[in-house]
Design a protein around this motif. Structure first.
Motif, PDB file in Angstrom:
ATOM      1  N   SER A 125     -11.618  -6.878  32.923  1.00 25.55           N
ATOM      2  CA  SER A 125     -12.670  -7.885  32.976  1.00 25.55           C
ATOM      3  C   SER A 125     -13.352  -7.803  34.333  1.00 25.55           C
ATOM      4  O   SER A 125     -12.692  -7.610  35.357  1.00 25.55           O
ATOM      5  N   GLU A 128     -14.193 -12.316  38.459  1.00 20.66           N
ATOM      6  CA  GLU A 128     -13.329 -12.601  39.597  1.00 20.66           C
ATOM      7  C   GLU A 128     -13.294 -14.105  39.802  1.00 20.66           C
ATOM      8  O   GLU A 128     -14.321 -14.767  39.705  1.00 20.66           O
ATOM      9  N   ALA A 269      -9.957 -14.074  32.258  1.00 21.49           N
ATOM     10  CA  ALA A 269      -9.356 -13.762  33.558  1.00 21.49           C
ATOM     11  C   ALA A 269      -8.291 -14.818  33.841  1.00 21.49           C
ATOM     12  O   ALA A 269      -8.530 -16.011  33.631  1.00 21.49           O
TER      13      ALA A 269
END
Length: 284
Positions: A125, A128, A269
């Protein structure tokens, strides 16, 4: 043929388990613009449909399902596979398909750890993000809080908020995912959301054996305009449960926070870190 657990046994390709949110993202900061999208602009397309690429997570999902149930796997291949119908429509449909692939592959990886095709390790992915703490002024809790990155093993303060409730104010910062022009546009499918749980030793009195848990909880991000495309959600208020009669017993206790950030067009994430509740409750 391997037996599918009841929670996974509703298809096409096995239904999305309760509480799993749609996921997604992007390769640079992109604010979704309703006007431009309606006009046919391709400036804000998601990675899920870029150049007709099929997300790896969906190829893995199909391969996994074929190992578990050949018939269901064939159905999933027709929709989520390399030439599937998922990738013939618009970006929202593609992002929803990616979301199902991502959530279900994680479910299958947990349910069938001995099936190599169901391994969910290494799913890439671009998203962040980091977990932080919203720091409130101890004199005036109504002043805007400031962001502080929460380091693994660092302290997290229980705060009495402006409404009088005790809370742990977890903040988020990140980049490389889609946000909406209006951070309060809760019904927009491009709105980021989190699945989150918090544990504190000796105080896990809530749903699922956690101190607190949130599922599919929308979080509106704002761009910081710091030259690095950073996005910020100032805080998620984790309220101290009523079942904890003496909140002072929380101080000094070790805890864990686990956050899965779901964004438009990217696999989820996930971040998890340990913390210690600060020795004093602020404003108490």
């Amino acid at each position: 043929m391997t037996t599918i657990p009841p929670i996974l046994a509703r298809v096409p390709g096995i239904a999305l388990a309760a509480g799993i949110a749609l996921v997604g993202g992007a390769c640079e900061l992109r604010v979704y613009n309703e006007t431009e999208a309606t006009a046919g602009s391709d400036t804000h397309t998601s990675e899920a449909t870029t150049d007709g690429d099929v997300p790896e997570v969906c190829l893995r999902y199909v391969a996994c399902l074929k190992e578990i149930d050949g018939e269901a796997g064939a159905e999933a291949d027709a929709t989520h596979g390399a030439n599937g119908s998922c990738w013939q429509g618009d970006e929202t449909a593609a992002a929803e398909c990616l979301a199902l692939c991502d959530a279900q592959l994680r479910n299958f990886a947990a349910a069938f750890p001995d099936i190599a095709a169901c391994d969910d390790e290494g799913i890439v992915s671009d998203v962040e993000f980091e977990i932080g703490e919203a720091v409130f002024d101890p004199i005036d809790p109504f002043l805007p809080p400031v962001y502080r990155k929460l380091e693994d093993g660092g302290t997290m303060t229980v705060v009495r908020g402006g409404q009088g409730l005790l809370m742990l104010p977890f903040a988020l910062r990140g980049k490389n995912f889609v946000i909406t022009e209006d951070p309060n546009d809760w019904d927009n499918p491009r709105m980021p959301n989190v699945d989150m749980w918090v544990d504190i030793d000796g105080h896990n009195v809530g749903f699922g054996g956690h101190f607190a848990r949130l599922n599919n909880y929308s979080v509106g991000f704002y761009p910081l305009n710091d030259g690095m495309d950073t996005l910020e959600h100032m805080y998620i208020a984790i309220i101290v449960p009523d079942a904890i009669a003496d909140p002072q017993t929380l101080t000094g206790q070790p805890g864990t926070v686990h956050i899965q950030l779901n964004t438009f067009g990217e696999p989820a994430a996930i971040r998890e870190l340990e913390f210690v509740v600060a020795p004093e409750i602020q404003g108490f």
